[in-house]
Design an enzyme around this catalytic site. Structure first.
Site, short mmCIF file in Angstrom:
data_model
loop_
_atom_site.label_atom_id
_atom_site.label_comp_id
_atom_site.label_asym_id
_atom_site.label_seq_id
_atom_site.Cartn_x
_atom_site.Cartn_y
_atom_site.Cartn_z
N ASP A 55 -23.45 133.70 -22.17
CA ASP A 55 -23.28 134.47 -20.93
C ASP A 55 -21.88 134.20 -20.36
O ASP A 55 -21.29 133.15 -20.60
CB ASP A 55 -24.35 134.04 -19.93
N GLU A 56 -21.36 135.16 -19.58
CA GLU A 56 -20.04 135.03 -18.94
C GLU A 56 -18.96 134.65 -19.96
O GLU A 56 -18.12 133.77 -19.72
CB GLU A 56 -20.09 133.98 -17.81
N GLN B 154 -14.01 140.99 -14.87
CA GLN B 154 -14.33 139.91 -13.93
C GLN B 154 -13.79 138.56 -14.40
O GLN B 154 -14.27 137.51 -13.98
CB GLN B 154 -15.84 139.82 -13.71
N ARG C 180 -18.85 142.95 -4.72
CA ARG C 180 -19.82 142.06 -4.07
C ARG C 180 -20.63 142.82 -3.02
O ARG C 180 -21.67 142.35 -2.57
CB ARG C 180 -19.12 140.90 -3.36
N LYS D 231 -27.32 142.03 -16.47
CA LYS D 231 -27.09 141.30 -17.72
C LYS D 231 -28.07 140.14 -17.92
O LYS D 231 -28.47 139.86 -19.05
CB LYS D 231 -25.66 140.78 -17.78
N THR D 232 -28.48 139.48 -16.82
CA THR D 232 -29.42 138.38 -16.96
C THR D 232 -30.75 138.88 -17.51
O THR D 232 -31.38 138.23 -18.36
CB THR D 232 -29.64 137.67 -15.61
#
Length: 668
Positions: A215-216, A246, A604, A29-30
């Site tokens: 973002d987020e 998330q 993770r 996504k970044t």
């Protein structure tokens, strides 16, 4: 652009109108956000100052800035990539005078806030011993994040701290304004207030930022949600990126509905799903998908990868938490030795910080360096030190440092003046502080109420010293802590029940540590237990471990692990009551946020994932049977390695040199 997959490419090029990018874990996504900014700058020739990107951490903002600057060069000068709070400060510095503040306002730290809060309580004649200032500050913070001002705070008929907050909040805000200061939570709330009530201010910022990216987005609270909605109102070119699966910060105000309802709130919204994962193996992703699909309210998506299935998921079924820690560390050592991995490739993730204790001990026993993220070392936590001090006095009533620590914990009306008189008298009479407690009637300058409190405390200690035996010490310690009301004291002083429960869990872990010590070393006493703790702490300092070496195993809570990744992940404590946590399960029977937390933990892992649980676990030193986490039942059996039999075989009591001898023998 050539490195983007089709969905990423589409998200980068859809620039007009509302866009929701559902970016699964590890889906890049970044790269999408930064490529989108570069596309606006270089291909669409949008002036940099008309572009705004907002994220949650300075680290993420800095990384985005560097990537964009490297790709777009000088054309990126003037763009704004910032955290929510940096954006809020930018808005306030320009126009806060309209709210009656000077542009040179100060932003108060937590310690500054506490000082102002205590002054407000003094002005209102509220005793900080009865109403915990930190608990009131936490309530005010949650109110501000929910856009609840001082005049709108809802009073509760049953909660005394809420009743106190109703009084303190308005006074606290008036004092801040008198000092030309705001606190951290004011930053966004006051920015929203200006945009809502001052049309000229709103017009300026809406015209300034024509293209917005967030973002987020799943982590936004009511205040952040409203700020973005106001800024995007005119042009509507709002791209939000996030993953509802998330969303794990509901306890601090984040509202998952902000991302779930985005598509329906904005006409013509385009939705793009990023499901290709560039982090984990196919097996790990299949496990994550299998767990999260059991949440009823979510955006449908499934992670996949073209990098292969990888190894099956390992499992550990241990007899108790001490065995769990030993087996995890043994497997970790084996993988590190066989694969020649650095220690930093390994992470142990748990639901509650109190779980770190057994893993810290097991790692120290083997001399393995570790970093504890998001919390203090177990034996350095205040509530642990307080309860350890009781054990220290039982082991040695002449331990004056421990005696001073517990004399008014829980609070029993023995203040600083009384302590000063007791200390002075014991010095003059060349006697111990413990003896001075028993002769308090001989000491001048102590009130009658304080004398009674000192007598009661001394009587309690004498009774405990006479009855405490070096057998079943954990059970005796648990009974003592219950008798003196430590749990009630933590609930009363902290106010916030979640914080109190966390500290109570740490005390419970201390009792469990004592029980495990008794089991391992029959015949040992309290002095031996305290000596072992002191020696392990001293050894850590001598080896410089407190400086957090770069090459070290990472221990962290699942909440702290979000955004990180490790080749080897050990997700531990997969039992009902731990994951999902009993407190969250009580509030949400479907355990939706707990399931998202498990999903975060699974994703993770890049290459190897190990899941562990216990058949029994100590609660205040007494072993209780444990039920497997419901999340384990949601995993397809074919993803799990069949290691149950091996996991249940007795492990060696000490790895040490025996472990490396076995490794060398196997290698030969």
């Amino acid at each position: 652009m050539a490195r983007l997959n089709p969905q990423q490419y589409e998200a980068v090029h859809h620039t007009e109108g509302p866009l929701l990018v559902l970016a699964g874990a590890g889906s890049g996504k970044t790269q999408v956000i930064t490529s989108r900014i570069v596309h606006l700058l270089k291909n669409k020739r949008i002036p940099a100052e008309e572009i705004l990107a907002v994220t949650f951490t300075n680290k993420a903002a800095k990384e985005m800035q560097q990537r964009v600057a490297a790709a777009a060069g000088k054309s990126s000068q003037g763009m704004v990539i910032s955290t929510f709070h940096s954006l809020g400060v930018r808005i306030l510095r320009r126009d806060i005078r309209r709210l009656g503040y000077k542009p040179t306002f100060s932003i108060y730290t937590e310690s500054d806030q506490s000082g102002v809060l205590r002054q407000a309580m003094r002005d209102l004649n509220l005793d900080p011993k009865q109403y915990n200032p930190d608990s009131i500050r936490w309530r005010i913070s949650l109110a501000k994040n929910g856009l609840i001002g001082p005049d709108s705070y809802p009073a509760s008929g049953t909660d005394q701290l809420d009743a106190a907050t109703v009084l303190v909040y308005p006074r606290y805000q008036r004092l801040l304004k008198a000092f030309n200061a705001i606190d951290f939570d004011d930053i966004i709330m006051l920015a929203v207030q200006m945009l809502e009530t001052l049309p000229e201010v709103r017009d300026y910022w809406q015209q300034r930022f024509r293209y917005l990216m967030v973002d987020e987005y799943q982590d936004t609270n009511a205040c952040q949600f409203r700020l973005i909605a106001l800024l995007a109102e005119r042009h509507g070119n709002l791209c939000v990126v996030g993953d509802d699966d998330q969303s794990i910060y509901g306890w601090r105000g984040a509202e998952v509905q902000n991302i779930l309802s985005f598509e329906h709130q904005r006409s013509g919204c385009r939705v793009i799903k990023l499901e290709q994962n560039y982090r984990s193996t196919g097996t790990i992703l299949s496990a994550a998908n299998a767990v999260i699909r059991n949440n009823r309210t979510r955006c449908d998506k499934a992670l996949w990868t073209d990098s292969g299935d990888g190894e099956p998921i390992a499992q550990i079924v241990a007899e108790d938490e001490e065995s769990e820690a030993r087996q995890v560390v043994e497997q970790l050592q084996l993988a590190q030795y066989q694969q020649r991995r650095p220690w930093r490739d390994f992470a142990i993730l748990y639901r509650s910080n109190a779980q770190s204790r057994t893993f810290e001990e097991a790692l120290r026993m083997e001399g393995i360096p570790y970093i504890l993220v998001g919390g203090q070392k177990f034996f350095e936590r205040k509530e642990v030190k307080d309860t350890l001090a009781y054990l220290a006095v039982l082991a040695n009533p002449r331990d004056e440092a421990a005696l001073v620590r517990i004399i008014n914990f829980p609070r029993r009306g023995i203040g600083d003046t009384t302590m000063l008189r007791l200390n002075q008298w014991s010095l003059e009479q060349s006697t111990t502080l413990f003896d001075a407690l028993g002769r308090v009637h001989e000491i001048d300058g102590i009130s009658e109420a304080a004398r009674k409190a000192v007598n009661a405390f001394h009587s309690l200690l004498r009774t405990e010293l006479a009855s405490f035996k070096p057998v079943n010490m954990a059970a005796q310690a648990a009974a003592l802590f219950k008798r003196i009301g430590i749990n009630e004291e933590l609930h009363r002083t902290l106010g916030d029940h979640n914080q109190a429960r966390k500290r109570i869990e740490n005390i419970e872990q201390l009792v469990n540590a004592l029980a495990a010590f008794e089991e391992r070393t029959p015949g040992a006493g309290l002095t031996d237990f305290l000596e072992r703790i002191a020696l392990t702490e001293d050894n850590r300092r001598e080896t410089g471990e407190e400086h957090q070496p770069q090459d070290a195993v990472t221990l962290m809570s699942l909440h702290a692990s979000k955004g990180l990744e490790f080749p080897h992940v050990y997700l531990v404590g997969l039992e009902e009551g731990l994951l999902p946590h009993h407190r969250s399960a009580e509030e949400d029977p479907e355990a939706a946020e707990e399931r998202r937390l498990c999903y975060v933990g699974i994703t993770r892992a890049r290459e190897h994932l190990t899941l562990s649980r216990c058949l029994t676990r100590r609660k205040y030193g007494t072993k209780e049977e444990r039920c497997p986490s419901r999340f384990l039942a949601e995993l397809p059996p074919h993803l799990i390695a069949d290691s149950t039999a091996a996991a249940l075989t007795p492990e060696p009591a000490d790895l040490g040199m025996d472990f490396f001898a076995r490794m060398l023998a196997e290698e030969s």
